[in-house]
Write a protein that holds these residues in place. Structure first.
Motif, PDB file in Angstrom:
ATOM      1  N   GLY A 150       0.820  -1.211   0.000  1.00 26.10           N
ATOM      2  CA  GLY A 150       0.000   0.000   0.000  1.00 26.10           C
ATOM      3  C   GLY A 150       0.850   1.256   0.000  1.00 26.10           C
ATOM      4  N   LEU A 151       1.817   1.326   0.908  1.00 29.34           N
ATOM      5  CA  LEU A 151       2.679   2.506   0.967  1.00 29.34           C
ATOM      6  C   LEU A 151       3.541   2.613  -0.283  1.00 29.34           C
ATOM      7  CD1 LEU A 151       3.684   4.982   2.484  1.00 29.34           C
ATOM      8  CD2 LEU A 151       5.376   3.528   3.615  1.00 29.34           C
ATOM      9  N   GLN A 152       4.031   1.482  -0.775  1.00 25.56           N
ATOM     10  CA  GLN A 152       4.842   1.521  -1.987  1.00 25.56           C
ATOM     11  C   GLN A 152       4.035   2.086  -3.155  1.00 25.56           C
ATOM     12  OE1 GLN A 152       8.370   0.402  -2.490  1.00 25.56           O
ATOM     13  NE2 GLN A 152       7.778   1.906  -4.061  1.00 25.56           N
ATOM     14  N   HIS A 153       2.775   1.671  -3.266  1.00 23.20           N
ATOM     15  CA  HIS A 153       1.914   2.180  -4.329  1.00 23.20           C
ATOM     16  C   HIS A 153       1.715   3.693  -4.172  1.00 23.20           C
ATOM     17  CE1 HIS A 153      -1.301   2.264  -7.302  1.00 23.20           C
ATOM     18  NE2 HIS A 153      -2.064   2.886  -6.424  1.00 23.20           N
ATOM     19  N   GLU A 154       1.524   4.136  -2.931  1.00 19.34           N
ATOM     20  CA  GLU A 154       1.337   5.563  -2.671  1.00 19.34           C
ATOM     21  C   GLU A 154       2.585   6.356  -3.051  1.00 19.34           C
ATOM     22  OE1 GLU A 154       1.231   7.806   1.433  1.00 19.34           O
ATOM     23  OE2 GLU A 154      -0.779   7.033   0.977  1.00 19.34           O
ATOM     24  N   LEU A 155       3.754   5.882  -2.636  1.00 20.66           N
ATOM     25  CA  LEU A 155       4.997   6.582  -2.956  1.00 20.66           C
ATOM     26  C   LEU A 155       5.273   6.565  -4.459  1.00 20.66           C
ATOM     27  CD1 LEU A 155       7.267   5.425   0.013  1.00 20.66           C
ATOM     28  CD2 LEU A 155       6.148   7.636  -0.302  1.00 20.66           C
ATOM     29  N   ASP A 156       4.886   5.479  -5.130  1.00 17.90           N
ATOM     30  CA  ASP A 156       5.008   5.447  -6.594  1.00 17.90           C
ATOM     31  C   ASP A 156       4.165   6.567  -7.213  1.00 17.90           C
ATOM     32  OD1 ASP A 156       6.709   3.284  -6.492  1.00 17.90           O
ATOM     33  OD2 ASP A 156       5.155   1.795  -6.957  1.00 17.90           O
ATOM     34  N   GLY A 157       2.975   6.792  -6.645  1.00 18.92           N
ATOM     35  CA  GLY A 157       2.119   7.868  -7.136  1.00 18.92           C
ATOM     36  C   GLY A 157       2.712   9.240  -6.891  1.00 18.92           C
ATOM     37  N   VAL A 158       3.358   9.403  -5.738  1.00 13.98           N
ATOM     38  CA  VAL A 158       4.028  10.667  -5.433  1.00 13.98           C
ATOM     39  C   VAL A 158       5.118  10.942  -6.462  1.00 13.98           C
ATOM     40  CG1 VAL A 158       5.466  11.877  -3.742  1.00 13.98           C
ATOM     41  CG2 VAL A 158       3.497  10.539  -2.963  1.00 13.98           C
ATOM     42  N   VAL A 159       5.918   9.917  -6.753  1.00 14.23           N
ATOM     43  CA  VAL A 159       6.990  10.061  -7.741  1.00 14.23           C
ATOM     44  C   VAL A 159       6.410  10.341  -9.131  1.00 14.23           C
ATOM     45  CG1 VAL A 159       8.874   8.843  -8.913  1.00 14.23           C
ATOM     46  CG2 VAL A 159       8.609   8.640  -6.434  1.00 14.23           C
ATOM     47  N   ALA A 160       5.316   9.672  -9.458  1.00 18.39           N
ATOM     48  CA  ALA A 160       4.683   9.877 -10.761  1.00 18.39           C
ATOM     49  C   ALA A 160       4.183  11.310 -10.932  1.00 18.39           C
ATOM     50  CB  ALA A 160       3.531   8.885 -10.950  1.00 18.39           C
ATOM     51  N   SER A 161       3.889  11.984  -9.832  1.00 23.43           N
ATOM     52  CA  SER A 161       3.437  13.380  -9.900  1.00 23.43           C
ATOM     53  C   SER A 161       4.578  14.333 -10.243  1.00 23.43           C
ATOM     54  CB  SER A 161       2.805  13.795  -8.566  1.00 23.43           C
ATOM     55  OG  SER A 161       3.805  14.050  -7.578  1.00 23.43           O
ATOM     56  N   GLY A 162       5.811  13.838 -10.190  1.00 24.27           N
ATOM     57  CA  GLY A 162       6.976  14.676 -10.455  1.00 24.27           C
ATOM     58  C   GLY A 162       7.756  15.044  -9.214  1.00 24.27           C
ATOM     59  N   GLN A 163       7.303  14.571  -8.053  1.00 26.53           N
ATOM     60  CA  GLN A 163       7.986  14.876  -6.796  1.00 26.53           C
ATOM     61  C   GLN A 163       9.089  13.850  -6.548  1.00 26.53           C
ATOM     62  OE1 GLN A 163       5.378  15.894  -3.530  1.00 26.53           O
ATOM     63  NE2 GLN A 163       6.723  14.877  -2.043  1.00 26.53           N
ATOM     64  N   GLN A 164      10.213  14.291  -6.056  1.00 31.28           N
ATOM     65  CA  GLN A 164      11.320  13.390  -5.777  1.00 31.28           C
ATOM     66  C   GLN A 164      11.134  12.722  -4.417  1.00 31.28           C
ATOM     67  OE1 GLN A 164      15.028  15.539  -6.164  1.00 31.28           O
ATOM     68  NE2 GLN A 164      14.936  15.526  -8.391  1.00 31.28           N
ATOM     69  N   VAL A 165      11.414  11.428  -4.343  1.00 31.39           N
ATOM     70  CA  VAL A 165      11.390  10.665  -3.093  1.00 31.39           C
ATOM     71  C   VAL A 165      12.656   9.825  -3.035  1.00 31.39           C
ATOM     72  CG1 VAL A 165      10.202   8.916  -1.717  1.00 31.39           C
ATOM     73  CG2 VAL A 165       8.860  10.586  -3.020  1.00 31.39           C
ATOM     74  N   ASP A 166      13.457  10.042  -1.998  1.00 30.17           N
ATOM     75  CA  ASP A 166      14.696   9.284  -1.816  1.00 30.17           C
ATOM     76  C   ASP A 166      14.394   8.098  -0.906  1.00 30.17           C
ATOM     77  OD1 ASP A 166      17.233   8.325  -1.479  1.00 30.17           O
ATOM     78  OD2 ASP A 166      18.108  10.196  -0.737  1.00 30.17           O
ATOM     79  N   LEU A 167      14.184   6.937  -1.501  1.00 34.02           N
ATOM     80  CA  LEU A 167      13.692   5.760  -0.779  1.00 34.02           C
ATOM     81  C   LEU A 167      14.723   4.640  -0.796  1.00 34.02           C
ATOM     82  CD1 LEU A 167      11.290   4.172   0.523  1.00 34.02           C
ATOM     83  CD2 LEU A 167      10.602   3.573  -1.806  1.00 34.02           C
ATOM     84  N   GLU A 168      14.886   3.989   0.379  1.00 31.99           N
ATOM     85  CA  GLU A 168      15.780   2.832   0.505  1.00 31.99           C
ATOM     86  C   GLU A 168      15.032   1.704   1.194  1.00 31.99           C
ATOM     87  OE1 GLU A 168      20.054   1.595   2.639  1.00 31.99           O
ATOM     88  OE2 GLU A 168      19.063   3.502   3.120  1.00 31.99           O
ATOM     89  N   LEU A 169      15.072   0.499   0.620  1.00 34.07           N
ATOM     90  CA  LEU A 169      14.446  -0.667   1.227  1.00 34.07           C
ATOM     91  C   LEU A 169      15.429  -1.342   2.170  1.00 34.07           C
ATOM     92  CD1 LEU A 169      12.565  -2.230  -1.831  1.00 34.07           C
ATOM     93  CD2 LEU A 169      11.633  -0.777  -0.023  1.00 34.07           C
ATOM     94  N   LEU A 170      14.941  -1.741   3.352  1.00 37.29           N
ATOM     95  CA  LEU A 170      15.772  -2.394   4.356  1.00 37.29           C
ATOM     96  C   LEU A 170      15.181  -3.748   4.725  1.00 37.29           C
ATOM     97  CD1 LEU A 170      16.356   0.573   6.863  1.00 37.29           C
ATOM     98  CD2 LEU A 170      17.772  -0.060   4.911  1.00 37.29           C
ATOM     99  N   THR A 171      16.027  -4.722   4.988  1.00 35.69           N
ATOM    100  CA  THR A 171      15.563  -5.981   5.564  1.00 35.69           C
ATOM    101  C   THR A 171      15.184  -5.747   7.017  1.00 35.69           C
ATOM    102  OG1 THR A 171      17.763  -6.617   6.330  1.00 35.69           O
ATOM    103  CG2 THR A 171      17.160  -7.238   4.061  1.00 35.69           C
ATOM    104  N   GLY A 172      14.571  -6.744   7.645  1.00 37.87           N
ATOM    105  CA  GLY A 172      14.233  -6.629   9.051  1.00 37.87           C
ATOM    106  C   GLY A 172      15.462  -6.385   9.911  1.00 37.87           C
TER     107      GLY A 172
END
Length: 411
Positions: A150-172
């Motif tokens: 859900g959050l990944q989809h939301e952040l993808d939408g933010v990026v698609a709007s032209g806004q920059q998001v500096d995202l890093e995936l972490l393991t547990g």
């Protein structure tokens, strides 16, 4: 407009920012509030200044999640036990806006605002507001990959709007190294870099002090029951008598409809009440911590942490429901290893002013001299300074950019 004196109704982050920015143009201000300055929705906010998460509320998953959530007495979303026609009208309009197309259009507008959030706070800090704003990453934690979609989809939408998001995936394991208070149940995290946070109580206090230091008046415990135009002036009917000014800004949060409806503001609004409290942690929280599944945001507060969450659709003045605090604790207990749940303090509930289309209401009303600054939902703290800057510029110079046209209160 040539205003020399302006009354601002509401002393939260939005109202105080409007007053402060009007003073930048040499305008005399008096701020009125039915309670104490900064004691409304600003007080219990987690204090995130996070453009990556500042998005429209209405979107398709709200409908799917909402139906399940209101049927679960332990969920962070609650409806009142009795029928409320005003709430029904709001929810009907909100549901019509829960489409991907509406969210994308609204996000395009949010992107323009989000790009200016930090500069609006920097301007206040550089010109006399003695507050503190901290730069930090926001860590969003999940039990597993399925919860993160859900959050990944939301952040993808933010990026698609032209806004920059500096995202890093972490393991547990990486997440627990980054934040030792996380439990072994956490299997995945997203680190969103370059965000900020503050203590809203301290910052609102600093903003109020700056307004006063510049010659402004803040009058507390004075409800305003009506605002009208008469003889070319604006007259506010208050509990301690009437006041007159060249213009009035209505920034009264969840109570805005009571005053704004008479001035052509027809967008349905309702107070989505949030709950918060503080707890101690085994180790100090290193940065803001977000649990999307539990709908809970955590932020450092000295030697404790403020936990903010819940979306309760209830009248703004209804008493705090301890069951909402219990529900938040139940959802967070398995996710936090370092929390002392026996030492819950500072329990609070406050109404966040939601608009049915998820877009704030900022600009002139249908009545000359009456201006609106509200409907920010969860983003009143985040967007407060920018709202004040945009509205004050319009009131003082007549300038109307694309931001104010999109935020038009009479839409």
């Amino acid at each position: 407009m040539g205003a020399r004196k302006v009354i601002v109704v509401g002393a939260g982050m939005v109202g105080l920012s409007c007053a402060w920015s009007l003073q930048e143009y040499g305008i005399e201000v008096e701020v009125l509030d039915k309670a104490a300055a900064g004691s409304g929705a600003s007080w219990g906010n987690a204090g995130y200044l996070a453009p990556a998460f500042t998005v429209p509320l209405p979107e398709p998953s709200i409908l799917r999640y909402g139906i399940r959530a209101v049927l679960d007495r332990h969920s962070p979303v609650r409806l009142p036990p009795r029928a409320d026609p005003e709430l029904a009208r709001f929810l009907l309009r909100l549901s019509r806006n829960c489409t991907s197309a509406h969210w994308s259009r609204a996000m395009a507008g949010y992107r323009v605002l989000n790009e200016r959030i930090f500069e609006s706070f920097d301007a206040q800090l550089a010109d006399g507001v003695r507050g503190e704003v901290h730069t930090a990453d926001v860590l969003a934690a999940f039990a597993g990959a399925a919860e993160a979609t859900g959050l990944q989809h939301e952040l993808d939408g933010v990026v698609a709007s032209g806004q920059q998001v500096d995202l890093e995936l972490l393991t547990g394991e990486q997440a627990r190294n980054a934040e030792p208070n996380l439990s072994g149940r956490i299997g995945l995290a997203m680190r969103v870099r370059g965000q900020r946070y503050l203590d809203p109580v301290a910052y609102a206090g600093a903003l109020a002090a700056s307004v006063r230091a510049r010659g402004g008046t803040i009058t507390e415990q004075v409800p305003v029951s009506a605002v009208r135009r008469s003889g070319g002036r604006i007259r506010a009917r208050c509990a301690d008598g009437a006041r007159e000014a060249d213009a009035v800004v209505l920034a009264s949060g969840a109570w805005l409809p009571e005053l704004a409806a008479a001035h052509g503001v027809r967008m349905p609004q309702f107070g989505g009440r949030g709950y918060s409290f503080t707890i101690p942690l085994r180790e100090p929280l290193r940065s803001p911590l977000y649990f999307p599944t539990a709908r809970a945001a955590l932020a450092p507060r000295g030697d404790r942490v403020r936990v903010a969450g819940v979306m309760e659709f209830q009248r703004p003045d209804a008493p705090l429901d301890p069951a909402r605090i219990t529900a938040t604790v139940r959802s967070l207990r398995p996710l936090l290893a370092g929390a002392d749940w026996s030492d819950i303090r500072d329990q609070w509930v406050g109404a966040r002013p939601l608009s049915a289309d998820g877009i704030p209401l900022v600009g002139p009303s249908a009545t000359e001299g009456v201006y609106i600054a509200g409907g920010h939902g969860m983003w009143g703290v985040t967007l407060g300074p920018l709202t004040g800057k945009l509205l004050a510029e319009h009131m003082a110079t007549g300038a109307t950019g694309p931001e104010l046209d999109w935020l038009r209160p009479t839409r």
